[in-house]
Scaffold this active site. Structure first.
Site, short mmCIF file in Angstrom:
data_model
loop_
_atom_site.label_atom_id
_atom_site.label_comp_id
_atom_site.label_asym_id
_atom_site.label_seq_id
_atom_site.Cartn_x
_atom_site.Cartn_y
_atom_site.Cartn_z
CG ASP A 215 -1.79 1.15 1.33
OD1 ASP A 215 -2.11 1.69 0.26
OD2 ASP A 215 -2.19 1.53 2.43
CB THR B 264 -1.99 5.47 -1.58
OG1 THR B 264 -2.14 4.07 -1.61
CG2 THR B 264 -2.97 6.06 -0.62
CB THR B 265 0.25 2.80 -5.62
OG1 THR B 265 -0.06 2.05 -4.46
CG2 THR B 265 1.61 2.37 -6.08
CG ASP C 295 -6.57 0.78 0.61
OD1 ASP C 295 -6.54 1.57 1.57
OD2 ASP C 295 -5.66 0.65 -0.20
#
Length: 547
Positions: free
Chosen positions: A68, A101-102, A399
């Site tokens: 993550d 987020t990545t 998530d």
């Protein structure tokens, strides 16, 4: 007759003590861009279903294993200010929408690195910035065009969306299970208060991690679980359809708020005081027994005497429950938390729960309040082999639940797998032809930067990125092929709509906004002054500035 360069004069002004560093102009910009690229490279392998994991040692010697983006960057310590702001954006993305987020970091890094060539051609940063701004508006507009509405009540569709959120995580093997867990949990905590949807995952969907067992044992409880045992060994451990009372006050003798001293001169006075204490506790317990509960939860202590009285009335007591847990129990069984026993009324008693039991899992006791009729809070019970696995599973579920919440709040979808990026990129390239002047180049560069997402997806599964990207671009020039993207599992091209890989609009829009804003922010910087105090002063005046 040595002429001072202007930069020197500034550094003379600044440096009263010698160790203030000042970098300015081109050097800073390239430095920032490199920092951003480096961070993006760290995260790059964590995109998509074929993602690699990172294993980090935190300063305490614990390990974090995750892919993550946000969790990785939280653990990395960096010095460079630009890198710090990159890390910041991944956190924003996590708090705002919980997924992507990545991608946000990879995009921001790419946006900056395409800007590098323009800076080398002596183009002014503000020109690039205004082009980026314009591009961002068009991107968001395009997203709205491409998106398709979805009906949040359609369970199979919701599961598909969650599936693509979980697919890129370690949980993908148990994806069915994880999706339904996330969906059930979010559906449970959703409330419609006078037309306004409120979905508070943080407060009311608690994840309890219990090492042991296998991941398949995880489930969403229709109710709440607390890590507590009953206070007295002879109290009932299992109650069908309990009447629940939740208290905020302690069942002990109240001592004075401030320190009170009592001087006792006669012996019978002492006996009188003890008697008063007993009567007080008896009074409290009678207040409770009056509403005939089966189960009392209190946030404070329960004295031995109170236990005795409650025992006699066949009431189970559980003490020192966390306030948050208490709120959850209240939402699950419909009880109200009462802060004084003499105010207990019939409507404060919760009757929504179907079963109370205390089970021993591993070597701890857990109290379950389950089978609630219409629970508004729930506990997700996670089982797994080790703490690390559980921590990762929890992050992934977090998530998934966020994604689910986004869809419920803003029910429109976009195809995943890099399809959106290519579609937007194509639209931007078309628009850039209409622009005149210097701005069209940075504008077009944004379009190229977007391709980093599908490219990374291809690289992560070991495909040849050039050949595939070219054919994908060709595909997108045809009509109604907006949904074509990279199949992250195999690295071949596929129709995302057929594969059922969807993402919420909220996540994508937020990703683009954050990435472009960050690129703009870092391009704006042309000066970095880092001042360090001398060692001696630091001890004396090291208040705010001393890191």
């Amino acid at each position: 007759s040595s002429r001072h360069k202007p930069a020197d004069s500034v550094s003379l002004l600044l440096s009263a003590d010698q160790n203030i560093k000042r970098e300015s102009g081109r050097k800073v910009q390239t430095g920032n861009i490199n920092a951003a690229k480096t961070i993006a490279d760290v995260i790059r392998t964590c995109l998509g279903p074929r993602a690699m994991m990172k294993m980090l040692l935190d300063p305490m010697g614990g390990i974090v294993m995750t892919n993550d983006g946000n969790a990785i960057l939280r653990e990395i310590q960096v010095q460079h200010p630009a890198a710090k702001s990159m890390i910041e954006i991944s956190r924003t993305q996590d708090e705002e929408v919980g997924d992507g987020t990545t991608s946000v970091i990879i995009l921001a890094g790419e946006m900056l690195s395409v800007a590098e060539q323009f800076l080398e051609q002596q183009m002014h940063p503000t020109v690039i910035i205004s082009a980026y701004r314009q591009a961002l508006e068009d991107m968001l507009e395009t997203l709205k065009d491409i998106s398709t509405p979805v009906d949040p009540a359609d369970r199979s569709m919701m599961l598909k969306i969650l599936h693509s959120a979980i697919n890129t995580k370690a949980l993908s093997r148990w994806s069915e299970l994880a999706c339904s867990i996330a969906l059930d949990a979010v559906k449970t905590v959703e409330i419609d208060e006078n037309g306004r949807k409120e979905i508070d995952i943080k407060k009311y969907a608690k994840v309890e991690k219990v090492p042991g067992g296998i991941i398949e044992d995880s489930c969403v409880l229709r109710g709440v679980m607390v890590n507590k045992d009953v206070t007295h060994a002879r109290m009932r451990r299992m109650i069908k359809e309990p009447r629940i009372v939740l208290l905020d006050c302690s069942l002990e003798y109240k001592k004075g708020e401030s320190q009170t001293d009592i001087e006792i001169s006669r012996e019978e006075d002492f006996a009188r005081i003890l008697q008063m204490e007993e009567e007080y506790i008896q009074q409290i317990c009678e207040d409770i027994i009056r509403v005939k509960p089966d189960l009392v939860f209190t946030e404070k202590g329960v004295s031995d005497l109170a236990q005795h009285y409650l025992m006699k009335a066949n009431i189970t007591a559980i003490r020192r429950v966390r306030k948050t847990d208490n709120n959850r129990i209240a939402r699950a069984c419909g009880a109200r938390i009462v802060s004084r026993t003499d105010e207990l009324r019939e409507e404060d008693v919760g009757t929504g729960a179907g079963l109370f039991e205390v089970k021993k899992i591993g070597d701890e006791y857990f109290a379950f309040v389950t089978e609630c009729k219409d629970p508004k809070a729930c506990t997700i019970l996670l089982r797994g082999a080790s703490k690390e696995i559980l921590a990762e599973v929890e992050r992934n579920l977090q998530d998934a639940m966020q994604v689910c919440r986004n869809v419920l709040l803003q029910p429109s979808l976009l195809p995943g797998g890099g399809a959106v990026e290519l579609a937007v990129s194509k639209r931007l390239t078309e628009r850039s032809r209409a622009l005149t002047g210097v701005e069209q180049w940075p504008y077009r560069a944004v379009a190229q930067a977007l391709e980093v997402i599908p490219r990374t997806l291809i690289q992560n599964c070991g495909g040849s990125s050039i050949r595939l990207l070219t054919s994908l671009r060709a595909k997108h020039t045809q009509d109604n092929s907006v949904c074509w993207g990279v199949n992250g599992e195999t690295g071949s091209l596929a129709d995302m709509a057929a594969l059922g890989i969807w993402e919420p609009l909220a996540v994508k829009a937020q990703t683009y906004k954050t990435a472009v804003e960050t690129a703009i922010l870092l391009l704006r910087i042309d000066d970095i002054v880092s001042g360090h105090k001398k060692k001696g002063e630091e001890q004396a005046g090291g208040g705010r500035g001393a890191e």
